[in-house]
Motif scaffolding. Sequence first.
Motif, PDB file in Angstrom:
ATOM      1  N   SER A 146       1.396   3.602   1.344  1.00  0.00           N
ATOM      2  CA  SER A 146       0.012   3.882   1.733  1.00  0.00           C
ATOM      3  C   SER A 146      -0.793   4.445   0.578  1.00  0.00           C
ATOM      4  O   SER A 146      -1.950   4.055   0.358  1.00  0.00           O
ATOM      5  N   GLU A 147      -0.204   5.357  -0.196  1.00  0.00           N
ATOM      6  CA  GLU A 147      -0.929   5.941  -1.320  1.00  0.00           C
ATOM      7  C   GLU A 147      -1.155   4.917  -2.420  1.00  0.00           C
ATOM      8  O   GLU A 147      -2.178   4.959  -3.106  1.00  0.00           O
ATOM      9  N   THR A 148      -0.210   3.996  -2.608  1.00  0.00           N
ATOM     10  CA  THR A 148      -0.401   2.943  -3.609  1.00  0.00           C
ATOM     11  C   THR A 148      -1.553   2.034  -3.205  1.00  0.00           C
ATOM     12  O   THR A 148      -2.413   1.694  -4.031  1.00  0.00           O
ATOM     13  N   LEU A 149      -1.582   1.628  -1.944  1.00  0.00           N
ATOM     14  CA  LEU A 149      -2.688   0.792  -1.473  1.00  0.00           C
ATOM     15  C   LEU A 149      -4.022   1.512  -1.639  1.00  0.00           C
ATOM     16  O   LEU A 149      -5.019   0.922  -2.082  1.00  0.00           O
ATOM     17  N   ARG A 150      -4.041   2.787  -1.298  1.00  0.00           N
ATOM     18  CA  ARG A 150      -5.283   3.553  -1.409  1.00  0.00           C
ATOM     19  C   ARG A 150      -5.720   3.676  -2.868  1.00  0.00           C
ATOM     20  O   ARG A 150      -6.909   3.567  -3.194  1.00  0.00           O
ATOM     21  N   SER A 151      -4.744   3.866  -3.778  1.00  0.00           N
ATOM     22  CA  SER A 151      -5.079   4.097  -5.182  1.00  0.00           C
ATOM     23  C   SER A 151      -5.670   2.859  -5.861  1.00  0.00           C
ATOM     24  O   SER A 151      -6.387   2.988  -6.856  1.00  0.00           O
ATOM     25  N   VAL A 152      -5.365   1.666  -5.334  1.00  0.00           N
ATOM     26  CA  VAL A 152      -5.893   0.448  -5.969  1.00  0.00           C
ATOM     27  C   VAL A 152      -7.199  -0.015  -5.343  1.00  0.00           C
ATOM     28  O   VAL A 152      -7.785  -1.008  -5.793  1.00  0.00           O
ATOM     29  N   GLY A 153      -7.652   0.682  -4.289  1.00  0.00           N
ATOM     30  CA  GLY A 153      -8.949   0.349  -3.725  1.00  0.00           C
ATOM     31  C   GLY A 153      -8.978  -0.029  -2.266  1.00  0.00           C
ATOM     32  O   GLY A 153     -10.052  -0.309  -1.720  1.00  0.00           O
ATOM     33  N   VAL A 154      -7.831  -0.046  -1.588  1.00  0.00           N
ATOM     34  CA  VAL A 154      -7.827  -0.318  -0.147  1.00  0.00           C
ATOM     35  C   VAL A 154      -8.414   0.888   0.573  1.00  0.00           C
ATOM     36  O   VAL A 154      -8.011   2.026   0.292  1.00  0.00           O
ATOM     37  N   PRO A 155      -9.366   0.685   1.487  1.00  0.00           N
ATOM     38  CA  PRO A 155     -10.018   1.817   2.158  1.00  0.00           C
ATOM     39  C   PRO A 155      -9.088   2.522   3.149  1.00  0.00           C
ATOM     40  O   PRO A 155      -9.045   2.182   4.328  1.00  0.00           O
ATOM     41  N   LEU A 156      -8.332   3.495   2.672  1.00  0.00           N
ATOM     42  CA  LEU A 156      -7.415   4.273   3.497  1.00  0.00           C
ATOM     43  C   LEU A 156      -7.670   5.754   3.270  1.00  0.00           C
ATOM     44  O   LEU A 156      -8.026   6.175   2.160  1.00  0.00           O
ATOM     45  N   GLU A 157      -7.465   6.529   4.318  1.00  0.00           N
ATOM     46  CA  GLU A 157      -7.533   7.973   4.166  1.00  0.00           C
ATOM     47  C   GLU A 157      -6.170   8.490   3.725  1.00  0.00           C
ATOM     48  O   GLU A 157      -5.145   7.848   3.935  1.00  0.00           O
ATOM     49  N   ARG A 158      -6.167   9.659   3.133  1.00  0.00           N
ATOM     50  CA  ARG A 158      -4.904  10.264   2.708  1.00  0.00           C
ATOM     51  C   ARG A 158      -4.098  10.628   3.949  1.00  0.00           C
ATOM     52  O   ARG A 158      -4.523  11.430   4.766  1.00  0.00           O
ATOM     53  N   GLN A 159      -2.935  10.025   4.097  1.00  0.00           N
ATOM     54  CA  GLN A 159      -2.119  10.189   5.299  1.00  0.00           C
ATOM     55  C   GLN A 159      -0.786  10.840   4.978  1.00  0.00           C
ATOM     56  O   GLN A 159       0.270  10.276   5.180  1.00  0.00           O
TER      57      GLN A 159
END
Length: 221
Positions: A146-159
Amino acid sequence: MVRRMRRLAAVLVSGIVAGALSLGLAGPVRADPAHPVSRPGPTAGVEITGDGMDEPLRLRSPDQRPQVLAIIDQVDWIDRVGRLKAPDKSGLGRKFTVVVLVGEKRVRTFDLYPFAEGGPRIFRPAKQPGARAVNAGWFLGRLTMSETLRSVGVPLERQFDTLSGGVGGGERVIPEALDPGQDIDDALGELRRLLLLNVSVVVLITFGIAGIALLIRRRTR
């Protein structure tokens, strides 16, 4: 005559050892060496689509190579055969599809579930881009998904929750949805299969060497 038998014995032993190594004495079978995901070239890229995304996210080398490698790292270790049973769909959570690109050509596709119950999951569909077919399979995903997806630009909250301290201080990331019992069972099952394979190979080598020694002894009498 004795020299000839010794040479024959050496050849047979070499063949047995080579066969043992090919069966996996050195470790479990990994991904296909020809798998383009394992060695992304300078024209590699990824395309990510999924729940909550209005449009696909495209990452391309060389300008975005670190981001491309970070996503490919989530899937490049996958074996030929899925290790898990299909999980309950109600507990999978949000789905993100990753398509691996070489130039403009689509070469592989995977479905990522970073918020699945029991930890991240990866599904590899049997239907892949191009003519090559693979076996469909489920795999445990990396805890950093999840953090990898978020770090590359996927709109995710820190989970995740964090615990301070540890070696060197700082923060330690602890995903919220983990099932240690299931993960340990999967790891032990894989280790048990590997040990049984190695024992079988060692027994095969032992019997082969014993047979060769007995043959040489009879010939030299």
